[in-house]
Design a protein around this motif. Structure first.
Motif, PDB file in Angstrom:
ATOM      1  N   GLY A 132       0.825  -1.208   0.000  1.00  0.00           N
ATOM      2  CA  GLY A 132       0.000   0.000   0.000  1.00  0.00           C
ATOM      3  C   GLY A 132       0.853   1.249   0.000  1.00  0.00           C
ATOM      4  N   THR A 133       0.164   2.365  -0.005  1.00  0.00           N
ATOM      5  CA  THR A 133       0.821   3.677   0.031  1.00  0.00           C
ATOM      6  C   THR A 133       0.275   4.460   1.210  1.00  0.00           C
ATOM      7  OG1 THR A 133       1.073   3.676  -2.364  1.00  0.00           O
ATOM      8  CG2 THR A 133       1.279   5.791  -1.252  1.00  0.00           C
ATOM      9  N   GLY A 134       1.161   5.030   2.019  1.00  0.00           N
ATOM     10  CA  GLY A 134       0.728   5.776   3.202  1.00  0.00           C
ATOM     11  C   GLY A 134       1.702   6.881   3.534  1.00  0.00           C
ATOM     12  N   THR A 135       1.617   7.339   4.771  1.00  0.00           N
ATOM     13  CA  THR A 135       2.471   8.427   5.244  1.00  0.00           C
ATOM     14  C   THR A 135       3.064   8.075   6.599  1.00  0.00           C
ATOM     15  OG1 THR A 135       0.559   9.540   6.241  1.00  0.00           O
ATOM     16  CG2 THR A 135       1.178  10.202   4.008  1.00  0.00           C
ATOM     17  N   VAL A 136       4.195   8.704   6.905  1.00  0.00           N
ATOM     18  CA  VAL A 136       4.896   8.496   8.167  1.00  0.00           C
ATOM     19  C   VAL A 136       5.084   9.848   8.835  1.00  0.00           C
ATOM     20  CG1 VAL A 136       6.960   7.561   9.272  1.00  0.00           C
ATOM     21  CG2 VAL A 136       6.085   6.509   7.172  1.00  0.00           C
ATOM     22  N   ARG A 137       4.812   9.914  10.142  1.00  0.00           N
ATOM     23  CA  ARG A 137       4.982  11.140  10.927  1.00  0.00           C
ATOM     24  C   ARG A 137       5.730  10.822  12.217  1.00  0.00           C
ATOM     25  NH1 ARG A 137       1.241  15.261   9.436  1.00  0.00           N
ATOM     26  NH2 ARG A 137      -0.393  14.525   8.009  1.00  0.00           N
ATOM     27  N   PRO A 138       6.434  11.814  12.760  1.00  0.00           N
ATOM     28  CA  PRO A 138       6.999  11.621  14.094  1.00  0.00           C
ATOM     29  C   PRO A 138       5.895  11.404  15.122  1.00  0.00           C
ATOM     30  CG  PRO A 138       8.007  13.508  12.990  1.00  0.00           C
ATOM     31  CD  PRO A 138       6.835  13.097  12.149  1.00  0.00           C
ATOM     32  N   ALA A 139       6.197  10.597  16.126  1.00  0.00           N
ATOM     33  CA  ALA A 139       5.208  10.298  17.165  1.00  0.00           C
ATOM     34  C   ALA A 139       5.852  10.491  18.539  1.00  0.00           C
ATOM     35  CB  ALA A 139       4.654   8.888  16.975  1.00  0.00           C
ATOM     36  N   SER A 140       5.476   9.678  19.492  1.00  0.00           N
ATOM     37  CA  SER A 140       5.900   9.864  20.882  1.00  0.00           C
ATOM     38  C   SER A 140       7.401   9.704  21.059  1.00  0.00           C
ATOM     39  CB  SER A 140       5.175   8.864  21.783  1.00  0.00           C
ATOM     40  OG  SER A 140       3.774   9.009  21.666  1.00  0.00           O
ATOM     41  N   VAL A 141       7.904  10.305  22.130  1.00  0.00           N
ATOM     42  CA  VAL A 141       9.297  10.151  22.555  1.00  0.00           C
ATOM     43  C   VAL A 141       9.279   9.907  24.053  1.00  0.00           C
ATOM     44  CG1 VAL A 141      11.578  11.200  22.707  1.00  0.00           C
ATOM     45  CG2 VAL A 141      10.116  11.699  20.732  1.00  0.00           C
ATOM     46  N   ASN A 142       9.891   8.801  24.478  1.00  0.00           N
ATOM     47  CA  ASN A 142       9.912   8.454  25.891  1.00  0.00           C
ATOM     48  C   ASN A 142      11.350   8.254  26.367  1.00  0.00           C
ATOM     49  OD1 ASN A 142       7.069   8.425  25.964  1.00  0.00           O
ATOM     50  ND2 ASN A 142       7.015   6.279  25.304  1.00  0.00           N
ATOM     51  N   PHE A 143      11.529   8.393  27.672  1.00  0.00           N
ATOM     52  CA  PHE A 143      12.832   8.203  28.293  1.00  0.00           C
ATOM     53  C   PHE A 143      12.676   7.235  29.453  1.00  0.00           C
ATOM     54  CE2 PHE A 143      12.901  12.294  26.262  1.00  0.00           C
ATOM     55  CZ  PHE A 143      14.166  12.407  25.703  1.00  0.00           C
ATOM     56  N   LYS A 159      -1.182  15.535  16.827  1.00  0.00           N
ATOM     57  CA  LYS A 159      -0.591  14.420  16.086  1.00  0.00           C
ATOM     58  C   LYS A 159      -0.489  14.684  14.591  1.00  0.00           C
ATOM     59  CE  LYS A 159      -2.046  10.949  19.453  1.00  0.00           C
ATOM     60  NZ  LYS A 159      -2.793   9.690  19.677  1.00  0.00           N
ATOM     61  N   ASP A 160      -1.287  15.614  14.073  1.00  0.00           N
ATOM     62  CA  ASP A 160      -1.248  15.927  12.643  1.00  0.00           C
ATOM     63  C   ASP A 160      -0.333  17.097  12.316  1.00  0.00           C
ATOM     64  OD1 ASP A 160      -3.078  13.900  12.144  1.00  0.00           O
ATOM     65  OD2 ASP A 160      -4.805  15.230  12.461  1.00  0.00           O
ATOM     66  N   ALA A 161       0.267  17.710  13.344  1.00  0.00           N
ATOM     67  CA  ALA A 161       1.078  18.901  13.104  1.00  0.00           C
ATOM     68  C   ALA A 161       2.418  18.592  12.455  1.00  0.00           C
ATOM     69  CB  ALA A 161       1.283  19.665  14.413  1.00  0.00           C
ATOM     70  N   PRO A 162       3.148  17.526  12.869  1.00  0.00           N
ATOM     71  CA  PRO A 162       4.461  17.299  12.256  1.00  0.00           C
ATOM     72  C   PRO A 162       4.343  16.987  10.766  1.00  0.00           C
ATOM     73  CG  PRO A 162       4.222  16.046  14.294  1.00  0.00           C
ATOM     74  CD  PRO A 162       2.866  16.578  13.946  1.00  0.00           C
ATOM     75  N   ALA A 163       5.395  17.298  10.041  1.00  0.00           N
ATOM     76  CA  ALA A 163       5.419  17.018   8.607  1.00  0.00           C
ATOM     77  C   ALA A 163       5.335  15.513   8.367  1.00  0.00           C
ATOM     78  CB  ALA A 163       6.695  17.583   7.996  1.00  0.00           C
ATOM     79  N   SER A 164       4.664  15.137   7.302  1.00  0.00           N
ATOM     80  CA  SER A 164       4.504  13.733   6.946  1.00  0.00           C
ATOM     81  C   SER A 164       5.441  13.380   5.794  1.00  0.00           C
ATOM     82  CB  SER A 164       3.058  13.427   6.570  1.00  0.00           C
ATOM     83  OG  SER A 164       2.679  14.173   5.428  1.00  0.00           O
ATOM     84  N   TYR A 165       5.790  12.126   5.731  1.00  0.00           N
ATOM     85  CA  TYR A 165       6.681  11.612   4.694  1.00  0.00           C
ATOM     86  C   TYR A 165       5.961  10.473   3.971  1.00  0.00           C
ATOM     87  CZ  TYR A 165      10.225  14.032   7.499  1.00  0.00           C
ATOM     88  OH  TYR A 165      10.941  14.973   8.208  1.00  0.00           O
ATOM     89  N   PRO A 166       6.052  10.401   2.643  1.00  0.00           N
ATOM     90  CA  PRO A 166       5.372   9.323   1.913  1.00  0.00           C
ATOM     91  C   PRO A 166       6.093   7.988   2.085  1.00  0.00           C
ATOM     92  CG  PRO A 166       6.620  10.681   0.388  1.00  0.00           C
ATOM     93  CD  PRO A 166       6.714  11.358   1.735  1.00  0.00           C
ATOM     94  N   LEU A 167       5.311   6.922   2.063  1.00  0.00           N
ATOM     95  CA  LEU A 167       5.865   5.571   2.170  1.00  0.00           C
ATOM     96  C   LEU A 167       5.090   4.660   1.225  1.00  0.00           C
ATOM     97  CD1 LEU A 167       7.623   3.346   3.502  1.00  0.00           C
ATOM     98  CD2 LEU A 167       5.823   3.121   5.235  1.00  0.00           C
ATOM     99  N   THR A 168       5.826   3.872   0.452  1.00  0.00           N
ATOM    100  CA  THR A 168       5.222   2.904  -0.465  1.00  0.00           C
ATOM    101  C   THR A 168       5.733   1.517  -0.121  1.00  0.00           C
ATOM    102  OG1 THR A 168       5.060   4.534  -2.250  1.00  0.00           O
ATOM    103  CG2 THR A 168       4.946   2.211  -2.875  1.00  0.00           C
TER     104      THR A 168
END
Length: 251
Positions: A132-143, A159-168
């Motif tokens: 499929g074809t979708g998008t990737v975004r930054p998500a949580s960061v834990n320590f 969750k929709d604010a960071p820039a998205s990157y295409p993924l195939t």
């Protein structure tokens, strides 16, 4: 020309802050146990592969840096144990593929000081199970020491604010390699081949010719002919014996 109006407008435009990059993500970070909350902004860049394949592990590169004045600080009491950074990426638009995760080392953490982010690229890993074809975004960061034992949790404010990157993601093995040998179709081939005719049966003469068993003539004698020959031999022997017995003896 109305210079008095143009100059103040130009000064106002240059004085305005530059808009934040689309890669900047705002987080709400909470320290477990104390519920201390901090607003943190990170400039996150992802390196997404051009294509991925079903059933093969893929790697997404994660690099982050703080926006000045919005850094994450360690609690005054410090953080216990060895602390790792666990970064996540959210995937949307592809069935059964929702996230990727990776771990990095932030380095030395000083109580009350800014928690450093890893200098090297953090590798986030996941394995697609559907094309499929979708998008990737930054998500949580834990320590924390482990993904389950989180000492500081940072969740995106939007969750929709960071820039998205295409993924195939492509299906694995959809096309056969031209170098691969083709498999012949054996569906119409019978399981067994017909046996060749027995040529020896045609070339071998019969032991008894036609009429041999009944008449005794020609070729090899049959069973009846052998009996007659034996009987005749016995009669001839008896006759010769009789003649020898009847011959007069000489004085």
């Amino acid at each position: 020309m109305r210079l008095p109006l143009i100059l103040p407008l130009a000064v106002l435009l240059f004085a305005m802050p530059a808009p934040e990059s689309g890669t900047v993500a705002a987080y709400t970070c909470k320290t477990t146990g104390t519920n201390e909350t901090q607003i943190v902004k990170m400039d996150i860049k992802l390196t997404v592969p051009a294509t991925a394949s079903v059933g093969r592990q893929m790697t997404i590169g994660w690099r982050g840096s703080y926006v000045e004045g919005a850094e994450l600080r360690a609690p005054a009491a410090g953080l216990d144990g060895e602390v790792n950074l666990y970064a996540y990426a959210a995937v949307s638009g592809i069935d059964r593929l929702t996230s990727a995760t990776g771990v990095g080392s932030p380095g030395l953490i000083v109580p009350g000081a800014v928690i450093p982010l890893p200098r090297e690229t953090v590798e986030l890993r996941t394995t697609p199970r559907d094309p499929g074809t979708g998008t990737v975004r930054p998500a949580s960061v834990n320590f924390g020491p482990t993904p389950q034992r989180r000492l500081i949790e940072c969740e995106l404010q939007d969750k929709d604010a960071p820039a998205s990157y295409p993924l195939t993601v492509t299906a694995a093995g959809t096309a056969q390699s031209p170098d691969a040998p083709s498999t012949p179709d054996t569906s119409d081939t019978p399981d067994t081949e017909a046996a060749p005719p027995d040529e020896t049966a045609e070339d071998t003469p019969t032991a008894t010719p036609t009429g041999g068993a009944n008449t005794g003539g020609g070729g090899e004698a049959g069973p009846d002919g052998r009996a007659l020959v034996l009987a005749g031999s016995l009669v001839l022997a008896a006759a010769l014996t009789g003649l020898r017995l009847r011959r007069p003896s000489r004085p």
